[in-house]
Design an enzyme around this catalytic site. Sequence first.
Site, PDB file in Angstrom:
ATOM      1  N   LYS A  93      45.377  39.650  35.803  1.00  0.00           N
ATOM      2  CA  LYS A  93      44.599  39.719  37.044  1.00  0.00           C
ATOM      3  C   LYS A  93      44.521  38.292  37.565  1.00  0.00           C
ATOM      4  O   LYS A  93      44.136  37.384  36.835  1.00  0.00           O
ATOM      5  CB  LYS A  93      43.206  40.271  36.769  1.00  0.00           C
ATOM      6  CG  LYS A  93      42.308  40.318  37.997  1.00  0.00           C
ATOM      7  CD  LYS A  93      41.042  41.091  37.665  1.00  0.00           C
ATOM      8  CE  LYS A  93      39.816  40.369  38.072  1.00  0.00           C
ATOM      9  NZ  LYS A  93      38.591  41.128  37.804  1.00  0.00           N
ATOM     10  N   ARG A 136      36.709  49.588  38.478  1.00  0.00           N
ATOM     11  CA  ARG A 136      36.679  49.372  37.035  1.00  0.00           C
ATOM     12  C   ARG A 136      35.309  48.850  36.616  1.00  0.00           C
ATOM     13  O   ARG A 136      34.717  49.328  35.666  1.00  0.00           O
ATOM     14  CB  ARG A 136      37.781  48.380  36.629  1.00  0.00           C
ATOM     15  CG  ARG A 136      37.829  48.160  35.131  1.00  0.00           C
ATOM     16  CD  ARG A 136      37.814  46.737  34.637  1.00  0.00           C
ATOM     17  NE  ARG A 136      37.812  45.671  35.562  1.00  0.00           N
ATOM     18  CZ  ARG A 136      36.842  44.761  35.617  1.00  0.00           C
ATOM     19  NH1 ARG A 136      35.802  44.821  34.834  1.00  0.00           N
ATOM     20  NH2 ARG A 136      36.919  43.766  36.463  1.00  0.00           N
TER      21      ARG A 136
END
Length: 180
Positions: A93, A136
């Site tokens: 990420k 998430r």
Amino acid sequence: MDTKIDFLYLSKPDMIKAGVKDMKPCVESMEKMLLLLKAVDYRMGGENGNSHGCMIMFPDRPKFPGMSRNTQDRRFMAIPAYLGGDYQMAGVKWYGSNIENKEKGLPRSILRMTLSDKDTGAPLAFMSANLLSAYRTGGVPGVGAKYLARQDSETVAIIGPGVMGKTSLAAFAVTCPKSY
């Protein structure tokens, strides 16, 4: 042997079309992920395999022309990880944040995710990750509510505004439907 490297690019609209905003499977995935963390079937950065990434911050007084200077919330961060189980995936990420983005009509943080084959490192997907990260993050408290909230709960409280509050509420609505 096929040596072609090909990957899927998913823009924000593509991510929405793929179901990133569908909270039920998100909560289910977060539950599986938490079980893999418990089993230690994951790796993150650093020597201990558990560091939360590497951050670039800028100096208050850059020595070189064009280099960004330190301001509130200006940073870049790479957060690599591997997740085992049914996932068997490596990824990174990439997190860019600058409070001044709001003046430009951009989100404070702009996130991207790259997924790679865990053995070869070949890219599999490059995607917009602001929504992915928000859902998430909201999905994790949904897992908590699934196991900790009373089944007959009719009230939920969210402290703090913003995207994470909204996605947490969406997760509670899935796991505690009477409270929504």
